[in-house]
Design a protein around this motif. Sequence first.
Motif, short mmCIF file in Angstrom:
data_model
loop_
_atom_site.label_atom_id
_atom_site.label_comp_id
_atom_site.label_asym_id
_atom_site.label_seq_id
_atom_site.Cartn_x
_atom_site.Cartn_y
_atom_site.Cartn_z
N UNK A 148 0.83 -1.21 0.00
CA UNK A 148 0.00 0.00 0.00
C UNK A 148 0.86 1.26 0.00
N UNK A 149 0.60 2.20 -0.91
CA UNK A 149 1.40 3.43 -0.96
C UNK A 149 1.01 4.40 0.16
N UNK A 150 1.96 5.21 0.56
CA UNK A 150 1.68 6.28 1.49
C UNK A 150 0.93 7.40 0.79
N UNK A 151 0.26 8.23 1.57
CA UNK A 151 -0.49 9.34 0.97
C UNK A 151 0.42 10.22 0.12
N UNK A 152 1.60 10.53 0.62
CA UNK A 152 2.53 11.39 -0.13
C UNK A 152 2.93 10.73 -1.45
N UNK A 153 3.09 9.43 -1.45
CA UNK A 153 3.45 8.72 -2.69
C UNK A 153 2.32 8.76 -3.70
N UNK A 154 1.10 8.59 -3.23
CA UNK A 154 -0.05 8.67 -4.13
C UNK A 154 -0.16 10.07 -4.72
N UNK A 155 0.01 11.06 -3.87
CA UNK A 155 -0.09 12.44 -4.34
C UNK A 155 1.01 12.77 -5.35
N UNK A 156 2.21 12.27 -5.09
CA UNK A 156 3.32 12.51 -6.01
C UNK A 156 3.03 11.91 -7.38
N UNK A 157 2.54 10.68 -7.42
CA UNK A 157 2.23 10.04 -8.69
C UNK A 157 1.19 10.83 -9.48
N UNK A 158 0.13 11.24 -8.80
CA UNK A 158 -0.93 11.98 -9.48
C UNK A 158 -0.45 13.34 -9.96
N UNK A 159 0.32 14.04 -9.13
CA UNK A 159 0.83 15.35 -9.51
C UNK A 159 1.78 15.24 -10.70
N UNK A 160 2.58 14.19 -10.73
CA UNK A 160 3.51 14.00 -11.84
C UNK A 160 2.77 13.77 -13.15
N UNK A 161 1.70 12.96 -13.11
CA UNK A 161 0.90 12.76 -14.31
C UNK A 161 0.31 14.10 -14.77
N UNK A 162 -0.17 14.90 -13.84
CA UNK A 162 -0.70 16.21 -14.19
C UNK A 162 0.35 17.11 -14.81
N UNK A 163 1.54 17.12 -14.25
CA UNK A 163 2.62 17.92 -14.82
C UNK A 163 2.95 17.48 -16.24
N UNK A 185 -4.42 8.77 -9.57
CA UNK A 185 -4.26 9.22 -10.96
C UNK A 185 -5.63 9.44 -11.60
N UNK A 186 -6.58 8.54 -11.36
CA UNK A 186 -7.92 8.72 -11.91
C UNK A 186 -8.58 9.98 -11.37
N UNK A 187 -8.34 10.30 -10.09
CA UNK A 187 -8.86 11.54 -9.51
C UNK A 187 -8.28 12.75 -10.22
N UNK A 188 -6.98 12.70 -10.50
CA UNK A 188 -6.33 13.81 -11.21
C UNK A 188 -6.98 14.02 -12.58
N UNK A 189 -7.27 12.95 -13.27
CA UNK A 189 -7.88 13.05 -14.59
C UNK A 189 -9.32 13.55 -14.50
N UNK A 191 -11.69 14.91 -17.55
CA UNK A 191 -11.56 13.85 -18.54
C UNK A 191 -12.69 12.84 -18.35
N UNK A 192 -13.53 12.60 -19.34
CA UNK A 192 -14.49 11.49 -19.22
C UNK A 192 -13.73 10.19 -18.98
#
Length: 309
Positions: free
Chosen positions: A66-81, A197-201, A206-207
């Motif tokens: 299970x990822x930490x909250x900071x790791x999840x946030x980092x992944x999503x932010x990176x996809x957004x960037x 990541x899905x939340x970021x999209x 994004x549909x």
Amino acid sequence: MTVVTLGALVALFVPFGGRGTDAANGDGRQGSSAPGGRDRDHERVDLARRITDFTRDTVAHSDYLPPLRAQRRTAAEAVGLFLDGRRAEAGRRLDDIDFGIRTYTDTATGRRFAEISDRAAEGRRGWGRVYIDLSATSHWSVQVPHPVADSGSEQLGIGVLRARRGGVLVMAGAHRNADKKGRADVAHRRDTVFDAVCDELAARRFPGLQVHGFADSTEPDYDVIASLGSADKGLPTARRAATALRHEGFAVCRAWARRCALEGRGNVQGREAEDQGVPFLHMEFSRTVRDDAARVRRASAAMAAALPS
């Protein structure tokens, strides 16, 4: 929306490969990613084979951490960037969680795709992968939460990504039962990289189209169960998709018109899409359909044609 002729759409399949220490590229060679996520190569690969190899060789046997909250946030932010064109910055953020970016040219379509994947721990963390079509501005997503568990569902995701430009493919990295506490079932958990990541999209409006599989005995009279989860904003898109599938000879149970099994109302990505007011489709396909490559191609093309412009 007019449903385009399926023969004019591109065929399916696409893999998630990467630079994990145990994962080979689709051509059988080990890959590498430059520091900061910079592109170091532009290999030509069959993305369908790449993802298929990944699901068979890695996802099917992966552990789940299970990822930490900071790791999840980092992944999503990176996809957004990355989607914002800030690719070097995205690469640096991904470095923090030992992920990397590579680009490939798909031999089937001639289009370039970016792959965001675990560089060192695939098969141990099970956090999944993201593929981004680089041939057009990204504006929709296809999601595969249960690869291997819903056998062949990844082929539907691959087919949709290939059949329409501007897509982002989000895929889980472990079997839904890889964790005894159920934490790897990403369609029902808010604390996963997949969901972040899905939340970021969804926040980018994004549909979302999420593909699943069901046993033939669950709904023996139907090939497809089409539903909105809890995201009512997707009804026009769902109707288009159901119509396109019926035109291709699929028997479709439409959850907004009658009672169907597996309507996906507990799906957390659907709930987030509803909160954001964006369309979300929860599509279940029978095992018979998923075992038939020709029917998978037709179903993928029909769904891709129905997505909003």
